[in-house]
Write a protein that holds these residues in place. Structure first.
Motif, mmCIF file in Angstrom:
data_model
loop_
_atom_site.group_PDB
_atom_site.id
_atom_site.type_symbol
_atom_site.label_atom_id
_atom_site.label_comp_id
_atom_site.label_asym_id
_atom_site.label_seq_id
_atom_site.Cartn_x
_atom_site.Cartn_y
_atom_site.Cartn_z
ATOM 1 N N LYS A 1 58.957 46.338 67.996
ATOM 2 C CA LYS A 1 58.883 45.478 69.284
ATOM 3 C C LYS A 1 60.195 44.720 69.610
ATOM 4 O O LYS A 1 60.680 44.066 68.600
ATOM 5 N N ILE B 1 60.841 41.944 72.797
ATOM 6 C CA ILE B 1 60.340 41.365 73.850
ATOM 7 C C ILE B 1 61.004 40.137 74.095
ATOM 8 O O ILE B 1 61.371 39.558 73.288
ATOM 9 N N LEU C 1 57.979 39.031 81.532
ATOM 10 C CA LEU C 1 58.005 39.626 80.179
ATOM 11 C C LEU C 1 59.134 40.890 80.371
ATOM 12 O O LEU C 1 58.777 41.893 81.107
ATOM 13 N N LYS C 2 60.009 41.087 79.428
ATOM 14 C CA LYS C 2 60.968 42.075 79.214
ATOM 15 C C LYS C 2 60.844 42.896 78.062
ATOM 16 O O LYS C 2 60.842 42.315 77.019
ATOM 17 N N ASP C 3 60.579 44.085 78.266
ATOM 18 C CA ASP C 3 60.307 45.149 76.914
ATOM 19 C C ASP C 3 61.742 45.671 76.843
ATOM 20 O O ASP C 3 61.809 46.710 77.453
ATOM 21 N N GLN D 1 59.800 45.900 82.761
ATOM 22 C CA GLN D 1 59.485 44.399 82.700
ATOM 23 C C GLN D 1 58.241 44.182 83.772
ATOM 24 O O GLN D 1 57.954 44.959 84.636
ATOM 25 N N ASP E 1 52.847 38.389 73.848
ATOM 26 C CA ASP E 1 52.835 39.761 73.769
ATOM 27 C C ASP E 1 52.557 40.521 75.131
ATOM 28 O O ASP E 1 52.219 39.768 76.121
ATOM 29 N N ASP E 2 52.649 41.702 75.440
ATOM 30 C CA ASP E 2 52.507 42.362 76.518
ATOM 31 C C ASP E 2 50.959 42.636 76.748
ATOM 32 O O ASP E 2 50.363 43.120 77.853
#
Length: 259
Positions: free
Chosen positions: A107, A109, A122-124, A130, A171-172
């Protein structure tokens, strides 16, 4: 291993808000934990606190790292990095970074908190996506929560069995409701000597990783530092223990009971 590193980086929380918080940490503080899985010395985790400026805001910057070592790394490699930037005055998280590689599960992020718009971005970086997540003023990330609560809470009027609830975003999956139950005081033996600790029971989700909802126990030093001393966990397969293995740059004297 993943869940234990998350709990280790998070758990400094102490219930019972203090009217005049005593500073529990300062820039330069460094903590090292030795993690055992069964008879194996499975990994090490460290936390290092510095002082910086982010977008013209004075912040503390914490870097938490966890890695498997030696024989354990043959079976399962862990290389995790967690970072938090939180306000020096208000303790609010401004940015959170999570980069992990756990046996091939990865991961990457970043979360930026915008309190004027009441959202976190939140940017992955792994998937190139995003999204915005609604947040309130009392939200904390995984790392900032620990340092905020170390100074803002005490146990003067707290009773055994009482709990603290806290909203975390790291986290997402969205906002996570964290619960910690106070179990009282206990003296434990460490490599540094006997240490009087405050004992807690974090409530976790039973199933794939943990045996039961109350499978984790945490001991925190009963001094002005409030640093984690030991964590024990009964896992779905085996057991795990993490002990404080080294420290430097503490703001306050580390209280050790002399025989």
């Amino acid at each position: 291993m993943k869940k234990i590193l998350i709990i280790l980086f998070a758990l400094y929380a102490l219930p019972g808000i203090s009217q005049e918080p005593v500073p529990a940490y300062k820039p330069g503080e460094w903590l090292k934990f030795r993690i055992h899985y069964g008879f194996l010395n499975a990994s090490y985790a460290t936390l290092h606190l510095t002082s910086e400026t982010l977008n013209n805001v004075p912040v503390y910057h914490v870097v938490g790292e966890g890695k498997t070592t030696g024989f354990a790394s043959i079976f399962f490699k862990v290389d995790d990095t967690y970072e938090s930037y939180f306000g020096r005055k208000d303790g609010k998280p401004r940015r959170f970074v999570r980069k992990i590689d756990e046996g091939g599960y990865t991961k990457d992020i970043e979360i930026d908190f915008d309190y004027e718009k009441k959202k976190a971005i939140l940017k992955d970086n792994k998937n190139g996506t995003q999204k915005d997540i609604p947040v309130h003023n009392d939200i904390q990330d995984l790392i900032s929560a620990s340092y905020f609560l170390r100074s803002a809470y005490d146990l003067d009027h707290f009773k055994e069995g009482e709990s603290i609830d806290l909203d975390l975003l790291f986290d997402d999956d969205g906002v996570f409701q964290f619960k910690l139950k106070y179990l009282g005081k206990e003296i434990i033996r460490t490599k540094f000597g006997k240490v009087e600790c405050l004992k807690f029971r974090p409530l976790v989700q039973s199933g794939r990783v943990f045996k039961e909802k109350e499978s984790l126990t945490l001991w925190v030093s009963n001094d002005l530092n409030k640093i984690p001393i030991r964590i024990k966990a009964d896992l779905a397969v085996g057991s795990l223990k993490a002990d404080l293995d080294g420290y430097n740059g503490l703001r306050n004297q580390f209280k050790i009971i002399m025989d």
